[in-house]
Motif scaffolding. Structure first.
Motif, PDB file in Angstrom:
ATOM      1  N   PHE A  97     -34.309 -23.062 -21.878  1.00 25.53           N
ATOM      2  CA  PHE A  97     -34.443 -23.866 -20.666  1.00 25.53           C
ATOM      3  C   PHE A  97     -35.155 -23.056 -19.591  1.00 25.53           C
ATOM      4  N   VAL A  98     -35.910 -23.740 -18.752  1.00 23.24           N
ATOM      5  CA  VAL A  98     -36.524 -23.112 -17.581  1.00 23.24           C
ATOM      6  C   VAL A  98     -36.143 -23.916 -16.346  1.00 23.24           C
ATOM      7  N   PRO A  99     -35.860 -23.214 -15.243  1.00 22.54           N
ATOM      8  CA  PRO A  99     -35.539 -23.930 -14.005  1.00 22.54           C
ATOM      9  C   PRO A  99     -36.820 -24.436 -13.337  1.00 22.54           C
ATOM     10  N   THR A 100     -36.904 -25.733 -13.104  1.00 16.51           N
ATOM     11  CA  THR A 100     -38.075 -26.300 -12.435  1.00 16.51           C
ATOM     12  C   THR A 100     -37.758 -26.679 -10.993  1.00 16.51           C
ATOM     13  N   THR A 101     -36.484 -26.955 -10.728  1.00 16.94           N
ATOM     14  CA  THR A 101     -36.004 -27.258  -9.370  1.00 16.94           C
ATOM     15  C   THR A 101     -34.547 -26.799  -9.334  1.00 16.94           C
ATOM     16  N   GLY A 102     -33.881 -27.038  -8.232  1.00 18.38           N
ATOM     17  CA  GLY A 102     -32.439 -26.810  -8.161  1.00 18.38           C
ATOM     18  C   GLY A 102     -32.037 -25.371  -7.893  1.00 18.38           C
ATOM     19  N   PRO A 103     -30.740 -25.084  -8.028  1.00 18.09           N
ATOM     20  CA  PRO A 103     -30.183 -23.800  -7.605  1.00 18.09           C
ATOM     21  C   PRO A 103     -30.638 -22.587  -8.420  1.00 18.09           C
ATOM     22  N   TYR A 104     -31.160 -22.791  -9.628  1.00 22.88           N
ATOM     23  CA  TYR A 104     -31.561 -21.649 -10.451  1.00 22.88           C
ATOM     24  C   TYR A 104     -33.055 -21.355 -10.354  1.00 22.88           C
ATOM     25  N   HIS A 105     -33.792 -22.265  -9.715  1.00 22.99           N
ATOM     26  CA  HIS A 105     -35.224 -22.047  -9.520  1.00 22.99           C
ATOM     27  C   HIS A 105     -35.416 -20.841  -8.606  1.00 22.99           C
ATOM     28  N   GLY A 106     -36.165 -19.870  -9.059  1.00 23.50           N
ATOM     29  CA  GLY A 106     -36.362 -18.643  -8.297  1.00 23.50           C
ATOM     30  C   GLY A 106     -35.352 -17.557  -8.630  1.00 23.50           C
ATOM     31  N   ARG A 107     -34.190 -17.921  -9.162  1.00 22.57           N
ATOM     32  CA  ARG A 107     -33.166 -16.937  -9.558  1.00 22.57           C
ATOM     33  C   ARG A 107     -33.321 -16.522 -11.018  1.00 22.57           C
ATOM     34  N   TRP A 108     -33.663 -17.497 -11.855  1.00 23.84           N
ATOM     35  CA  TRP A 108     -33.789 -17.247 -13.294  1.00 23.84           C
ATOM     36  C   TRP A 108     -35.200 -17.567 -13.744  1.00 23.84           C
ATOM     37  N   ARG A 109     -35.667 -16.794 -14.723  1.00 26.81           N
ATOM     38  CA  ARG A 109     -36.919 -17.154 -15.394  1.00 26.81           C
ATOM     39  C   ARG A 109     -36.635 -18.142 -16.512  1.00 26.81           C
ATOM     40  N   GLU A 110     -35.535 -17.887 -17.259  1.00 27.34           N
ATOM     41  CA  GLU A 110     -35.176 -18.793 -18.347  1.00 27.34           C
ATOM     42  C   GLU A 110     -33.725 -18.599 -18.742  1.00 27.34           C
ATOM     43  N   LEU A 111     -33.208 -19.603 -19.412  1.00 35.53           N
ATOM     44  CA  LEU A 111     -31.859 -19.591 -19.976  1.00 35.53           C
ATOM     45  C   LEU A 111     -31.992 -19.961 -21.441  1.00 35.53           C
ATOM     46  N   GLU A 112     -31.503 -19.084 -22.319  1.00 35.32           N
ATOM     47  CA  GLU A 112     -31.515 -19.379 -23.748  1.00 35.32           C
ATOM     48  C   GLU A 112     -30.079 -19.602 -24.197  1.00 35.32           C
ATOM     49  N   ILE A 113     -29.885 -20.633 -25.011  1.00 36.44           N
ATOM     50  CA  ILE A 113     -28.549 -20.987 -25.486  1.00 36.44           C
ATOM     51  C   ILE A 113     -28.577 -21.141 -27.004  1.00 36.44           C
ATOM     52  N   ILE A 114     -27.602 -20.532 -27.643  1.00 34.47           N
ATOM     53  CA  ILE A 114     -27.340 -20.788 -29.058  1.00 34.47           C
ATOM     54  C   ILE A 114     -25.956 -21.410 -29.113  1.00 34.47           C
ATOM     55  N   ALA A 115     -25.849 -22.528 -29.818  1.00 39.51           N
ATOM     56  CA  ALA A 115     -24.580 -23.247 -29.933  1.00 39.51           C
ATOM     57  C   ALA A 115     -24.154 -23.262 -31.395  1.00 39.51           C
ATOM     58  N   TYR A 116     -22.870 -22.978 -31.623  1.00 38.56           N
ATOM     59  CA  TYR A 116     -22.329 -23.025 -32.984  1.00 38.56           C
ATOM     60  C   TYR A 116     -21.074 -23.875 -32.955  1.00 38.56           C
ATOM     61  N   ARG A 117     -21.105 -24.983 -33.666  1.00 43.90           N
ATOM     62  CA  ARG A 117     -20.043 -25.986 -33.596  1.00 43.90           C
ATOM     63  C   ARG A 117     -19.189 -25.946 -34.849  1.00 43.90           C
ATOM     64  N   SER A 118     -17.889 -26.026 -34.660  1.00 46.85           N
ATOM     65  CA  SER A 118     -16.958 -26.241 -35.763  1.00 46.85           C
ATOM     66  C   SER A 118     -16.123 -27.460 -35.386  1.00 46.85           C
ATOM     67  N   GLU A 119     -15.231 -27.856 -36.254  1.00 45.24           N
ATOM     68  CA  GLU A 119     -14.406 -29.022 -35.959  1.00 45.24           C
ATOM     69  C   GLU A 119     -13.552 -28.805 -34.714  1.00 45.24           C
ATOM     70  N   ASP A 120     -13.100 -27.561 -34.506  1.00 43.82           N
ATOM     71  CA  ASP A 120     -12.161 -27.264 -33.422  1.00 43.82           C
ATOM     72  C   ASP A 120     -12.786 -26.771 -32.126  1.00 43.82           C
ATOM     73  N   GLU A 121     -14.000 -26.207 -32.211  1.00 44.53           N
ATOM     74  CA  GLU A 121     -14.560 -25.588 -31.002  1.00 44.53           C
ATOM     75  C   GLU A 121     -16.081 -25.557 -31.027  1.00 44.53           C
ATOM     76  N   LEU A 122     -16.625 -25.293 -29.852  1.00 39.48           N
ATOM     77  CA  LEU A 122     -18.052 -25.077 -29.670  1.00 39.48           C
ATOM     78  C   LEU A 122     -18.205 -23.687 -29.082  1.00 39.48           C
ATOM     79  N   LYS A 123     -18.887 -22.833 -29.796  1.00 35.03           N
ATOM     80  CA  LYS A 123     -19.119 -21.471 -29.329  1.00 35.03           C
ATOM     81  C   LYS A 123     -20.552 -21.401 -28.812  1.00 35.03           C
ATOM     82  N   LEU A 124     -20.720 -20.849 -27.625  1.00 35.54           N
ATOM     83  CA  LEU A 124     -22.027 -20.775 -26.976  1.00 35.54           C
ATOM     84  C   LEU A 124     -22.367 -19.330 -26.649  1.00 35.54           C
ATOM     85  N   TRP A 125     -23.622 -18.972 -26.891  1.00 36.61           N
ATOM     86  CA  TRP A 125     -24.130 -17.668 -26.472  1.00 36.61           C
ATOM     87  C   TRP A 125     -25.269 -17.945 -25.512  1.00 36.61           C
TER      88      TRP A 125
END
Length: 175
Positions: A97-125
């Motif tokens: 993800f890249v911030p185009t507007t809003g509170p993260y514009h100018g603070r972050w260049r990008e946000l990378e997310i990896i999601a791993y889902r199981s029946e009981d939980e969602l793990k995010l990095w």
């Protein structure tokens, strides 16, 4: 269960098929593609195989997170599958993800997310590349200080909206 039958020229047959789509099947966003390959054992057939493209949408938790991020001005720039060990599948899907507007514009260049889902939980990095100013910013980028790596686990009992709120709260607290 497959069985043998004879089909006459011009005859058609319809079959009901039900598929269990495994957790962590890639979401078909960007260049990510998922397909179903089928085949029939037909003597002298010109093309007994078929490849049907599928649309895989995010599950409600991930969708709620994406909506919350988009509401904060973050847009998906790239989605790709990368080889990874230690997971049920030999890869993970990364959302950039890249911030185009809003509170993260100018603070972050990008946000990378990896999601791993199981029946009981969602793990995010998360990996956040922060913007830094001037020479100090260049130095911190060179030695890796501009990157924050974080991990969050959410129970699958959350609604998509609750998951999105928890991710935003977590990202705000850790950055």
């Amino acid at each position: 269960m497959p069985y043998a039958f004879t089909i006459e020229p011009g005859e058609t047959r319809d079959f009901d098929v039900e598929l269990d789509v495994p957790w962590n099947t890639p979401v078909t966003i960007g260049d990510s593609r998922v397909w179903l390959e089928t085949g029939l054992d037909i003597a002298m057939a010109a093309d007994p195989t078929d490849k049907d493209m599928l649309t895989v949408r995010p599950d409600p938790l991930i969708d709620g997170i994406f909506v919350a991020l988009e509401d904060q001005g973050l847009r998906i720039r790239q989605v790709e599958c990368e080889a990874a060990k230690g997971f049920a599948m030999p890869f993970v899907q990364e959302f950039e993800f890249v911030p185009t507007t809003g509170p993260y514009h100018g603070r972050w260049r990008e946000l990378e997310i990896i999601a791993y889902r199981s029946e009981d939980e969602l793990k995010l990095w998360f990996e956040i590349d922060r913007n830094k100013e001037g020479v100090k910013g260049m130095l911190s980028s060179l030695i890796g200080l501009g990157q924050l790596k974080r991990e969050l686990t959410l129970p699958s009992s959350l609604s998509g909206e609750e998951a999105g709120k928890q991710v935003l709260d977590y990202l705000e607290q850790t950055t």
